[in-house]
Design a protein around this motif. Sequence first.
Motif, short mmCIF file in Angstrom:
data_model
loop_
_atom_site.label_atom_id
_atom_site.label_comp_id
_atom_site.label_asym_id
_atom_site.label_seq_id
_atom_site.Cartn_x
_atom_site.Cartn_y
_atom_site.Cartn_z
N THR A 12 29.04 31.23 -49.39
CA THR A 12 28.93 31.62 -47.99
C THR A 12 30.19 32.33 -47.57
O THR A 12 31.13 32.48 -48.34
N SER A 13 30.20 32.75 -46.34
CA SER A 13 31.38 33.40 -45.80
C SER A 13 32.53 32.41 -45.72
O SER A 13 32.33 31.20 -45.57
N ALA A 14 33.74 32.94 -45.83
CA ALA A 14 34.91 32.06 -45.81
C ALA A 14 35.08 31.38 -44.46
O ALA A 14 35.74 30.35 -44.37
N THR A 15 34.50 31.94 -43.42
CA THR A 15 34.66 31.34 -42.10
C THR A 15 33.72 30.17 -41.88
O THR A 15 33.93 29.37 -40.97
N LEU A 16 32.67 30.08 -42.67
CA LEU A 16 31.72 28.99 -42.50
C LEU A 16 32.16 27.79 -43.31
O LEU A 16 32.51 27.90 -44.48
N ILE A 54 30.06 38.15 -56.30
CA ILE A 54 29.52 39.04 -55.26
C ILE A 54 30.39 38.89 -54.02
O ILE A 54 30.88 37.79 -53.72
N SER A 55 30.60 39.98 -53.32
CA SER A 55 31.36 39.96 -52.07
C SER A 55 30.81 41.05 -51.16
O SER A 55 30.36 42.10 -51.62
N VAL A 56 30.87 40.78 -49.86
CA VAL A 56 30.37 41.71 -48.85
C VAL A 56 31.45 41.89 -47.79
O VAL A 56 32.02 40.90 -47.31
N SER A 74 30.22 44.45 -53.40
CA SER A 74 30.70 44.46 -54.79
C SER A 74 30.07 43.28 -55.53
O SER A 74 30.05 42.16 -55.00
N PHE A 75 29.61 43.53 -56.74
CA PHE A 75 28.95 42.46 -57.50
C PHE A 75 29.12 42.71 -58.99
O PHE A 75 29.42 43.83 -59.42
N ILE A 89 24.54 35.79 -49.18
CA ILE A 89 25.95 35.82 -48.83
C ILE A 89 26.09 36.67 -47.58
O ILE A 89 25.33 37.63 -47.37
N GLU A 90 27.04 36.31 -46.74
CA GLU A 90 27.23 37.00 -45.47
C GLU A 90 28.62 37.59 -45.39
O GLU A 90 29.58 37.06 -45.97
N SER A 91 28.73 38.67 -44.64
CA SER A 91 30.02 39.30 -44.40
C SER A 91 30.72 38.62 -43.23
O SER A 91 30.13 37.81 -42.51
#
Length: 525
Positions: free
Chosen positions: A72-76, A226-228, A250-251, A331-333
């Motif tokens: 998940t996003s780093a903020t979650l 994977i990253s968004v 990116s994946f 995954i979320e940005s």
Amino acid sequence: MKYRFTTYVALLLLIVAMQAYSASEALARAVPFSFDSVWFYRDGTRVVPEISKQWLTVVFDPHYSSTIDDVTSATLANDGFIRKKARAIIKSLPQLSEFFHDPNLAEDACFFRMRPGVKPGDITNLISRLKQDATIRYVHPALVINNKTFAYFNQFELEWKTGTDSARRATLLGAAHVVADENDEKGKRYLVDVASIPFFKAINLLAEDVRVLKVTPHLVEIKPSISVKLSLFMNGGNIGDSVPFSLTISFTDRVNIDPSSISTLNLRPPELQKELFDCVFDPYDYARAVTKSPVVITGRITLYAPGEYTIPPVKIGYSCPSCSDKGVRSIESEPALFLVSSIIPDARSEYRLIVPTVPVAPVVHQDTLDQQPRLYLWLAIICGVGLSACAVWTLLLFRTTGADPDRLEERKKEAQLVELLRAQLHATPSTPHWKFLGEVGALLREYLLLHYGIDVKYQGGGGHRFMETLAERIPAESGNQLRDIFAAIDTCVTLEAEHFQDIEQLTSAIQNIVEPNSHNDAGRG
């Protein structure tokens, strides 16, 4: 009584099982780690990777980490077991700075970054301390191969040679503490009991056996699968401003992006009405874009209401074919904050020419300006004359050297003959003298023909005949002396005299003929 007896037996069995489990855990912690054992074979070549001083691989017991964390996003906040345990480990061990967990790489593993300045001894101590945790199954250092950092676990692929029976395979696998992976449909993946034997020691034991064709360790590069990232080129603007944005996905080859998740993207803030928001995407083929990393989607957004807005996170769906859970993941940005000014400027800012109100007096040195053209003119004339002279001299030199290349070659050969004659005449005459004088006479004839430009075919014959050929081209004073020289040489050679009494006078006479001619010729050249 029977009930109590049954209860006692059950408790006894439970205690024995707990002791056996504790013993196995103690054995797992007792297996020492050695950096010397970290090497493997690749295509028959021994590969010795470098031990990473940045990352450690920690694999947790699946009994504790039964719930797989989502990417998940780093903020979650993620309250999964592995992330909670990783935070606790970071707090308890000051040598570790942060952790990285990606279930697409390894579902039960977590990667810990070590602080700078860690030495190999510190890594060994860290591994020993982490192994004491009952929730940790095993700990491995990361490997650096070709400037990339990889993690290894207890998996590897094995190919047997044709004709190896099952009994021999089982015996060899048992000796290496290896079992087949039941979840592998191809039947090539095997697991090492790292509690009984180090991983690389086990696979090298198999690789060196004659019944094994190939052993390949399972290595995973430590980087996000994977990253968004959603980026706005401006954090704010006025009402109606068109702001560029870019969405970068990116994946790695471990995941497959769902094309439908990027076919319809919604960037409108939820608190803003549809009529007050506009989004334009640059053309892109979403089906083809997901085949190659990174995927970059660009466009422009426009907001028509003042205030502070949050661009919502972009949710991207994907799947992980190598994971146990084949379902669709996401995954979320990061959400992006954007400010819109409530004041519309009267006029756009412009680039204008600033004209001074007070005239500026120019600083001019008229004398210097008048002298500079004359100086430059004289310099140009001098340079032109010099270049012309150099050009003429170069042209004449080329014409002189290129006019008669054969003559230049003859002069070169003539100088070589003079040096040979000089060396022969200055040396002590060898015996027999007739042979020595014959060689000197041959060199003298060749030199005279070349010096006076006579055809080589006249070189043979006796001395009298040779001098008749040269009579018209040789000066009279030199001709008489040469006749005496060749007559003496012919007499000595004909008689095959071992010793010639007047050999010193003869060589001196030849030297007087050769050296003055060479000096005069050099003076003419």
